[in-house]
Design an enzyme around this catalytic site. Structure first.
Site, mmCIF file in Angstrom:
data_model
loop_
_atom_site.group_PDB
_atom_site.id
_atom_site.type_symbol
_atom_site.label_atom_id
_atom_site.label_comp_id
_atom_site.label_asym_id
_atom_site.label_seq_id
_atom_site.Cartn_x
_atom_site.Cartn_y
_atom_site.Cartn_z
ATOM 1 N N TYR A 53 8.122 -14.751 3.278
ATOM 2 C CA TYR A 53 8.512 -14.378 1.918
ATOM 3 C C TYR A 53 9.097 -15.605 1.223
ATOM 4 C CZ TYR A 53 7.725 -9.542 3.375
ATOM 5 O OH TYR A 53 7.163 -8.380 3.837
ATOM 6 N N HIS A 128 3.837 -9.614 12.230
ATOM 7 C CA HIS A 128 3.550 -9.283 10.829
ATOM 8 C C HIS A 128 2.160 -8.674 10.602
ATOM 9 C CE1 HIS A 128 4.952 -10.625 6.554
ATOM 10 N NE2 HIS A 128 4.290 -9.497 6.493
HETATM 11 N N1 NAP Z 1 4.518 -5.727 6.435
HETATM 12 C C1 NAP Z 1 3.783 -6.103 5.416
HETATM 13 O O1 NAP Z 1 2.655 -6.578 5.559
HETATM 14 C C2 NAP Z 1 4.361 -5.944 4.042
HETATM 15 C C3 NAP Z 1 3.554 -6.134 2.907
HETATM 16 C C4 NAP Z 1 4.142 -5.951 1.650
HETATM 17 C C5 NAP Z 1 5.484 -5.605 1.541
HETATM 18 N N2 NAP Z 1 6.237 -5.459 2.675
HETATM 19 C C6 NAP Z 1 7.679 -5.085 2.613
HETATM 20 O O2 NAP Z 1 7.816 -3.898 1.860
HETATM 21 C C7 NAP Z 1 8.765 -4.102 0.825
HETATM 22 C C8 NAP Z 1 8.431 -3.230 -0.351
HETATM 23 O O3 NAP Z 1 7.153 -3.504 -0.861
HETATM 24 P P1 NAP Z 1 6.920 -4.177 -2.295
HETATM 25 O O4 NAP Z 1 8.153 -4.863 -2.730
HETATM 26 O O5 NAP Z 1 5.648 -4.917 -2.191
HETATM 27 O O6 NAP Z 1 6.572 -2.913 -3.241
HETATM 28 P P2 NAP Z 1 7.360 -1.619 -3.721
HETATM 29 O O7 NAP Z 1 8.598 -1.426 -2.965
HETATM 30 O O8 NAP Z 1 6.375 -0.528 -3.759
HETATM 31 O O9 NAP Z 1 7.685 -2.020 -5.219
HETATM 32 C C9 NAP Z 1 8.672 -2.975 -5.537
HETATM 33 C C10 NAP Z 1 9.044 -2.847 -6.989
HETATM 34 O O10 NAP Z 1 9.535 -1.540 -7.217
HETATM 35 C C11 NAP Z 1 10.489 -1.565 -8.222
HETATM 36 N N3 NAP Z 1 11.446 -0.477 -7.920
HETATM 37 C C12 NAP Z 1 12.159 -0.336 -6.767
HETATM 38 N N4 NAP Z 1 12.901 0.788 -6.829
HETATM 39 C C13 NAP Z 1 12.668 1.344 -8.046
HETATM 40 C C14 NAP Z 1 13.150 2.498 -8.707
HETATM 41 N N5 NAP Z 1 14.024 3.318 -8.095
HETATM 42 N N6 NAP Z 1 12.711 2.762 -9.960
HETATM 43 C C15 NAP Z 1 11.818 1.938 -10.565
HETATM 44 N N7 NAP Z 1 11.314 0.827 -9.992
HETATM 45 C C16 NAP Z 1 11.729 0.526 -8.742
HETATM 46 C C17 NAP Z 1 11.166 -2.902 -8.127
HETATM 47 O O11 NAP Z 1 11.450 -3.289 -9.427
HETATM 48 P P3 NAP Z 1 12.572 -4.372 -9.819
HETATM 49 O O12 NAP Z 1 12.029 -5.674 -9.310
HETATM 50 O O13 NAP Z 1 12.609 -4.289 -11.298
HETATM 51 O O14 NAP Z 1 13.827 -4.004 -9.124
HETATM 52 C C18 NAP Z 1 10.154 -3.772 -7.400
HETATM 53 O O15 NAP Z 1 9.616 -4.772 -8.187
HETATM 54 C C19 NAP Z 1 8.665 -5.606 0.543
HETATM 55 O O16 NAP Z 1 9.758 -6.073 -0.177
HETATM 56 C C20 NAP Z 1 8.550 -6.132 1.930
HETATM 57 O O17 NAP Z 1 9.834 -6.176 2.526
HETATM 58 C C21 NAP Z 1 5.694 -5.609 3.908
#
Ligand code: NAP
Length: 286
Positions: A53, A128
């Site tokens: 990240y 990962h």
């Molecule tokens: N293992 C893997 O291959 C993999 C791949 C992708 C992601 N991940 C992990 O999963 C985590 C989450 O995935 P992601 O960040 O890609 O997508 P996500 O959680 O689906 O979406 C993140 C976005 O959601 C918004 N958000 C969060 N809570 C909210 C709420 N209550 N109301 C409105 N908007 C909200 C945030 O906005 P704001 O920025 O405005 O706060 C953020 O930009 C990552 O951070 C990472 O740790 C893992």
């Protein structure tokens, strides 16, 4: 705060994902630290990061270092916090994501993560993503070696099929504690993995639980029933989405990404949102 289990640890039922704080489009560090601290204030004790990240080639582990600084700068008790990280993905700096699942690489990557996180053993270390050029058994074998060497307290995998979940648990001698797969209203094909985790009592960490950084804001528009149920409860569609995921099984721990205190606070409130069987069926059908 409602808790769920990873290994022998009880952690918050909603975690915080760090990816949006460190990749393209990230906010300034001050806002990220405020968001991290707002999560701690709200009772979050589970934080998900990865060495990959980061945005530029010369800042590997940007998010791990940020988490370590944010944790150290917090005034309150952090003794129950579990920080999970991952190895096996790389970002060369051109916006792409590449893979290296070789045991030598994973062991070096884990050592570097240990230093950045400033701990003697990593709370939860996750492989990962499978590298098609390396036999899966070898990659997971490296994670087992790290566990045996005491460099990591718990072992997890990510982006895994049911077959690989069973295989990893076998290689790890029954010590697989978590599977991190994509799961959201837009991406439900991880249902079989979720069900297997529920059967085996392994934590299922739902990544991109709101549909991903660029789509999270539009969840209620893309999936109207989530907006309808949200309106009935006077909450956000995102909160309904996380409550729906939590209701899938007691092993589910969504890890929404966040870059603003208000979004993580809103997400955490999902643990107290009770949805009726009728509402859950309506959301399942959305
Ligand atoms: N293992 C893997 O291959 C993999 C791949 C992708 C992601 N991940 C992990 O999963 C985590 C989450 O995935 P992601 O960040 O890609 O997508 P996500 O959680 O689906 O979406 C993140 C976005 O959601 C918004 N958000 C969060 N809570 C909210 C709420 N209550 N109301 C409105 N908007 C909200 C945030 O906005 P704001 O920025 O405005 O706060 C953020 O930009 C990552 O951070 C990472 O740790 C893992």
């Amino acid at each position: 705060m409602q808790t769920r289990r990873i290994g022998d640890e009880q952690i918050s039922a909603i975690g915080l994902g760090g990816m949006p704080m460190s990749i393209e489009g990230r906010p300034d560090e001050q806002r990220s630290i405020e968001t991290f601290h707002a999560a701690l204030d709200a009772g979050v004790t589970f934080f998900d990061t990865a060495d990959a990240y980061h945005r530029d080639a010369d800042e590997v582990g940007h998010n791990e270092s940020l988490f370590a600084r944010a944790l150290a700068a917090y005034g309150g008790d952090t003794s129950h916090v579990l920080v999970a990280t991952k190895g096996g993905h790389l970002r060369p700096g051109d916006g792409s994501w590449t893979l290296n699942g070789s045991p030598e690489y994973l062991k070096k990557a884990c050592d570097a993560s240990l230093k950045r996180l400033g701990v003697e053993a990593i709370g939860l270390y996750q492989f990962h993503r499978p590298d098609p050029t390396v036999p899966y058994e070898e990659s997971v074998g490296a994670i087992r070696d790290l566990l045996d060497a005491g460099k990591i307290r718990y072992a997890g995998i990510s982006n895994a099929t049911p077959e690989r979940i069973r295989l990893s648990n076998e290689i790890l001698g029954g010590r697989l504690v978590s599977v991190q797969n994509q799961f959201s209203p837009a991406f439900r094909s991880s249902e079989p993995e979720l069900e297997l985790c529920a059967e085996l009592g392994i934590a299922f960490l739902a990544w991109s639980p709101l549909g991903g950084i660029s789509k999270a804001a539009d969840l209620g528009t893309a999936f109207a029933p989530f907006a309808e149920v949200a309106k009935a409860h006077g909450v956000s569609p995102q909160q309904v989405c996380l409550a729906w995921e939590l209701a899938k099984a007691p092993v589910v721990i969504p890890i929404p990404g966040s870059t603003r205190p208000e979004t993580i606070r809103d997400s955490v409130a999902a643990v107290d949102l009770k949805l009726s069987a009728e509402e859950l069926a309506q959301l399942d059908a959305a």
